[in-house]
Write a protein that holds these residues in place. Structure first.
Motif, PDB file in Angstrom:
ATOM      1  N   ASN A 440       0.849  -1.195   0.000  1.00 13.13           N
ATOM      2  CA  ASN A 440       0.000   0.000   0.000  1.00 13.13           C
ATOM      3  C   ASN A 440       0.883   1.243   0.000  1.00 13.13           C
ATOM      4  O   ASN A 440       1.869   1.320   0.753  1.00 13.13           O
ATOM      5  CB  ASN A 440      -0.895   0.015   1.237  1.00 13.13           C
ATOM      6  N   PHE A 441       0.493   2.218  -0.824  1.00 14.60           N
ATOM      7  CA  PHE A 441       1.287   3.430  -0.960  1.00 14.60           C
ATOM      8  C   PHE A 441       0.388   4.660  -0.870  1.00 14.60           C
ATOM      9  O   PHE A 441      -0.757   4.637  -1.336  1.00 14.60           O
ATOM     10  CB  PHE A 441       2.024   3.450  -2.303  1.00 14.60           C
ATOM     11  N   ALA A 442       0.932   5.715  -0.267  1.00 17.10           N
ATOM     12  CA  ALA A 442       0.284   7.029  -0.265  1.00 17.10           C
ATOM     13  C   ALA A 442       1.241   8.003  -0.946  1.00 17.10           C
ATOM     14  O   ALA A 442       2.427   8.067  -0.585  1.00 17.10           O
ATOM     15  CB  ALA A 442      -0.028   7.482   1.148  1.00 17.10           C
ATOM     16  N   ILE A 443       0.723   8.741  -1.935  1.00 18.24           N
ATOM     17  CA  ILE A 443       1.554   9.613  -2.758  1.00 18.24           C
ATOM     18  C   ILE A 443       0.948  11.009  -2.707  1.00 18.24           C
ATOM     19  O   ILE A 443      -0.145  11.246  -3.218  1.00 18.24           O
ATOM     20  CB  ILE A 443       1.602   9.104  -4.212  1.00 18.24           C
ATOM     21  N   ASN A 444       1.661  11.933  -2.075  1.00 18.45           N
ATOM     22  CA  ASN A 444       1.123  13.280  -1.866  1.00 18.45           C
ATOM     23  C   ASN A 444       2.071  14.327  -2.447  1.00 18.45           C
ATOM     24  O   ASN A 444       3.286  14.268  -2.229  1.00 18.45           O
ATOM     25  CB  ASN A 444       0.930  13.554  -0.371  1.00 18.45           C
ATOM     26  N   GLY A 445       1.499  15.282  -3.179  1.00 21.53           N
ATOM     27  CA  GLY A 445       2.270  16.421  -3.664  1.00 21.53           C
ATOM     28  C   GLY A 445       3.138  16.153  -4.872  1.00 21.53           C
ATOM     29  O   GLY A 445       3.921  17.030  -5.267  1.00 21.53           O
ATOM     30  N   VAL A 446       3.038  14.977  -5.484  1.00 15.66           N
ATOM     31  CA  VAL A 446       3.937  14.637  -6.591  1.00 15.66           C
ATOM     32  C   VAL A 446       3.608  15.451  -7.839  1.00 15.66           C
ATOM     33  O   VAL A 446       4.504  15.924  -8.542  1.00 15.66           O
ATOM     34  CB  VAL A 446       3.888  13.126  -6.883  1.00 15.66           C
ATOM     35  N   ASN A 447       2.307  15.631  -8.145  1.00 17.48           N
ATOM     36  CA  ASN A 447       1.954  16.437  -9.318  1.00 17.48           C
ATOM     37  C   ASN A 447       2.428  17.871  -9.160  1.00 17.48           C
ATOM     38  O   ASN A 447       2.900  18.498 -10.120  1.00 17.48           O
ATOM     39  CB  ASN A 447       0.438  16.401  -9.533  1.00 17.48           C
ATOM     40  N   GLY A 448       2.309  18.412  -7.945  1.00 24.87           N
ATOM     41  CA  GLY A 448       2.815  19.753  -7.694  1.00 24.87           C
ATOM     42  C   GLY A 448       4.314  19.840  -7.872  1.00 24.87           C
ATOM     43  O   GLY A 448       4.844  20.834  -8.396  1.00 24.87           O
ATOM     44  N   LEU A 449       5.030  18.785  -7.461  1.00 23.79           N
ATOM     45  CA  LEU A 449       6.480  18.766  -7.646  1.00 23.79           C
ATOM     46  C   LEU A 449       6.835  18.747  -9.132  1.00 23.79           C
ATOM     47  O   LEU A 449       7.757  19.455  -9.565  1.00 23.79           O
ATOM     48  CB  LEU A 449       7.073  17.547  -6.929  1.00 23.79           C
ATOM     49  N   VAL A 450       6.113  17.941  -9.910  1.00 23.25           N
ATOM     50  CA  VAL A 450       6.369  17.893 -11.352  1.00 23.25           C
ATOM     51  C   VAL A 450       6.128  19.260 -11.981  1.00 23.25           C
ATOM     52  O   VAL A 450       6.911  19.722 -12.828  1.00 23.25           O
ATOM     53  CB  VAL A 450       5.497  16.806 -12.012  1.00 23.25           C
ATOM     54  N   ASP A 451       5.064  19.942 -11.560  1.00 22.86           N
ATOM     55  CA  ASP A 451       4.787  21.279 -12.084  1.00 22.86           C
ATOM     56  C   ASP A 451       5.936  22.234 -11.809  1.00 22.86           C
ATOM     57  O   ASP A 451       6.327  23.041 -12.670  1.00 22.86           O
ATOM     58  CB  ASP A 451       3.502  21.839 -11.470  1.00 22.86           C
ATOM     59  N   ASP A 480      -6.751  16.650  -2.813  1.00 21.52           N
ATOM     60  CA  ASP A 480      -6.002  17.587  -3.632  1.00 21.52           C
ATOM     61  C   ASP A 480      -4.542  17.144  -3.728  1.00 21.52           C
ATOM     62  O   ASP A 480      -3.786  17.249  -2.753  1.00 21.52           O
ATOM     63  CB  ASP A 480      -6.109  18.992  -3.034  1.00 21.52           C
ATOM     64  N   ASP A 481      -4.151  16.656  -4.903  1.00 22.25           N
ATOM     65  CA  ASP A 481      -2.801  16.121  -5.144  1.00 22.25           C
ATOM     66  C   ASP A 481      -2.442  15.045  -4.119  1.00 22.25           C
ATOM     67  O   ASP A 481      -1.304  14.957  -3.664  1.00 22.25           O
ATOM     68  CB  ASP A 481      -1.762  17.241  -5.141  1.00 22.25           C
ATOM     69  N   MET A 482      -3.432  14.232  -3.770  1.00 19.86           N
ATOM     70  CA  MET A 482      -3.233  13.111  -2.844  1.00 19.86           C
ATOM     71  C   MET A 482      -3.709  11.839  -3.530  1.00 19.86           C
ATOM     72  O   MET A 482      -4.842  11.765  -4.013  1.00 19.86           O
ATOM     73  CB  MET A 482      -3.998  13.332  -1.539  1.00 19.86           C
ATOM     74  N   LEU A 483      -2.831  10.850  -3.602  1.00 20.06           N
ATOM     75  CA  LEU A 483      -3.115   9.605  -4.290  1.00 20.06           C
ATOM     76  C   LEU A 483      -2.818   8.431  -3.379  1.00 20.06           C
ATOM     77  O   LEU A 483      -1.965   8.511  -2.484  1.00 20.06           O
ATOM     78  CB  LEU A 483      -2.258   9.478  -5.559  1.00 20.06           C
ATOM     79  N   THR A 484      -3.518   7.331  -3.601  1.00 15.95           N
ATOM     80  CA  THR A 484      -3.191   6.068  -2.941  1.00 15.95           C
ATOM     81  C   THR A 484      -3.108   4.983  -3.994  1.00 15.95           C
ATOM     82  O   THR A 484      -3.707   5.082  -5.073  1.00 15.95           O
ATOM     83  CB  THR A 484      -4.242   5.673  -1.885  1.00 15.95           C
ATOM     84  N   SER A 485      -2.350   3.953  -3.659  1.00 12.30           N
ATOM     85  CA  SER A 485      -2.205   2.837  -4.587  1.00 12.30           C
ATOM     86  C   SER A 485      -2.038   1.553  -3.781  1.00 12.30           C
ATOM     87  O   SER A 485      -1.290   1.522  -2.792  1.00 12.30           O
ATOM     88  CB  SER A 485      -0.999   3.047  -5.500  1.00 12.30           C
ATOM     89  N   THR A 486      -2.740   0.509  -4.195  1.00 15.97           N
ATOM     90  CA  THR A 486      -2.602  -0.815  -3.594  1.00 15.97           C
ATOM     91  C   THR A 486      -2.245  -1.798  -4.706  1.00 15.97           C
ATOM     92  O   THR A 486      -3.006  -1.978  -5.657  1.00 15.97           O
ATOM     93  CB  THR A 486      -3.904  -1.254  -2.913  1.00 15.97           C
ATOM     94  N   ILE A 487      -1.070  -2.384  -4.591  1.00 13.93           N
ATOM     95  CA  ILE A 487      -0.612  -3.394  -5.534  1.00 13.93           C
ATOM     96  C   ILE A 487      -0.763  -4.753  -4.864  1.00 13.93           C
ATOM     97  O   ILE A 487      -0.185  -4.981  -3.787  1.00 13.93           O
ATOM     98  CB  ILE A 487       0.848  -3.158  -5.954  1.00 13.93           C
TER      99      ILE A 487
END
Length: 503
Positions: A440-451, A480-487
């Protein structure tokens, strides 16, 4: 094996005697000579004289050598005085010389002359023949390089090179049953290292200093009796085992140099840290940590701006099983962390003068635990050839991601997970044991970083499309720019991302 033997001998030279202890002066001395014989080295004396409960051994000289170096320590007279209570006090001169002759295979021969000095050192020996204890205290203990002769390829001369230790205390003990057990623990209130070199031809100067407070060291060593120090393979299968480590408090290092066409200086401070290790026939473990690190560096001719950085914590750990064991799968571990790494505003302004990027410290941490079953005892010489020839030296039963953190520049990725492995199914994943479990992963602020990286011109906007698409495939928006992922890998061998089958 030379390193084990030489470490033991050097300890004997520096401490005067780190050998067995007994209730009489003669037994102390006899046991020391026996131990030196075991190490395969020799010594000479001017004679022995027993008078009034004191054994005086005159003109003691210890020698050790190998193909590229020889060491001679002239300890002078040693007095072993019986205290009448089953203990023996050992006294020796306040200083003695050590001569090191270097004859390297490559490079010029050289002779290094060292003086060992000590103040108010008390060596007290107690115990019984099969379990001796050696206690030492000293106000100070130090070594200084007096001169280096020869070494024609050297382009510097030694002005000062010394190590000084203050407020020493420690215990060393040896006991025997079917094995020899050696244990020591030493504490040093302060350690000071000074170095000063002059450039021979250019007139330049190089200086360095190190100060370490509250240094504590320990070790426990178990060896076979009459261990062969020249054996090609350390005899772990016969009981050889070692563990040890150290801890330290406030530490400061500094250096400066001014040589032909170059000059610079630097400094570092550390709040504290430590290291521990162990190895025996069953496995090896190693872990270390440093806290509160600050570094500054100025070399104007090489780097036109000063470098400054800090780190709240740095650590690493690994545990690896080396034998089959008897109780099922064995634990393994790999972990490291780089916590709150920060650079100075000067460096930030160079890479990001418009201040697009949040200047948060960087943290990277990963910890992975596993359960494995080795098929061999890897430290057993009888099994090593078979282990090297084997395609599969063991099995992985399970893996757990217990920590995953990547944080910095306004973005953060965290995660955890656990998988088991079916080693009877090598078909589903083409020769790899079939996993089952999820991460399980939580991904926050990555799109803002890419911008922000696009704004800084570090990433072309068209090249940013692919990472964004990948995030959309494997992650689910939850804010808002908060993602989760379950593999997930299920029992059928299907690979799913957020419930969507990928395989």
């Amino acid at each position: 094996m030379k390193s084990i033997r030489h470490s033991a001998i050097i300890a004997a030279i520096l401490c005067g005697t780190t050998a067995y202890a007994d209730v009489t002066a003669q037994q102390v001395w006899d046991n020391w000579t026996d131990q030196m014989a075991v190490y395969g080295q020799g010594f000479t004396t001017g004679g022995e004289d027993m008078s009034g409960g004191t054994l005086t051994v005159s003109d003691v000289k210890i020698e050790m050598s190998d193909e590229e170096a020889s060491i001679v320590a002239a300890l002078g007279d040693i007095a072993l005085t019986e205290n009448g209570d089953g203990t023996v006090n050992i006294t020796m001169g306040t200083s003695y010389p050590i001569t090191v002759d270097l004859t390297p295979e490559y490079g010029d021969p050289a002779t290094v002359n060292v003086t060992v000095s000590q103040s108010d050192m008390v060596l007290k020996v107690s115990g019984v023949p099969d379990a001796m204890i050696y206690d030492v205290t000293a106000d100070s203990y130090g070594m200084r390089v007096d001169s280096i002769e020869g070494g024609q390829s050297m382009d510097v001369e030694v002005v000062d090179l010394a190590i000084a230790m203050l407020d020493l205390s420690g215990t060393y003990s040896v006991s025997q049953d079917t094995l020899t057990h050696i244990a020591y623990a030493f504490n040093v209130g302060a350690l000071d290292i000074d170095a000063h070199f002059n450039e021979i031809d250019g007139g330049g100067v190089i200086k360095a200093n190190g100060d370490i407070a509250d240094l504590a060291m320990f070790a426990n060593i178990v060896t076979p009796i009459d261990m062969d120090f020249d054996a090609e393979m350390p005899p772990f299968v016969d009981g050889l085992a070692m563990e040890g480590g150290y801890s330290f408090g406030e530490t400061a290092y500094s250096f400066d140099f001014d040589v032909a066409d170059d000059a610079g200086s630097g400094a570092a401070t550390i709040e504290g840290g430590g290291l521990e290790f162990s190895i025996d026939v069953d496995g090896a473990a190693y872990r270390g940590e440093s806290r509160g690190i600050d570094v500054s560096l100025s070399i104007p001719n090489e780097i036109p701006f000063p470098l400054q950085a800090s780190l709240a914590k740095y650590g690493f750990e690994f545990l690896i099983p080396l034998s089959q064991g008897e109780d099922g799968p064995r634990d393994a571990r790999l972990a490291f962390n780089l916590t709150d790494f920060a650079i100075s505003e000067t460096l930030w302004n160079i890479v990001d003068p418009a201040e697009f990027m949040p200047r948060d410290p960087l943290t990277v941490a990963l910890a992975v635990d596993a359960q494995v079953t080795p098929f061999f005892d890897f430290l057993d010489p009888a099994q090593q050839e078979a282990a090297m020839m084997s395609d599969i030296p063991g099995e992985v039963k399970g893996v757990q991601i217990t920590e995953l953190t990547v944080r910095g520049a306004g973005a953060e990725i965290t995660g955890d997970g656990a998988f088991t492995f079916d080693n009877t199914d090598l078909q589903t994943f083409d020769g790899f044991p079939r996993p089952e479990g999820q991460a399980n992963f939580a991904i926050n602020g990555v799109n803002g970083l890419v911008d922000k990286l696009i704004q800084m011109g570090l990433i072309p906007e068209d090249q940013a499309m692919m990472p964004r698409m990948m995030l959309g495939m494997f992650a689910t928006p939850v804010g808002d720019d908060m993602l989760t992922s379950t593999i997930e890998v299920n029992a059928e061998g299907h690979v799913l991302a957020n419930g969507q089958r990928l395989r």
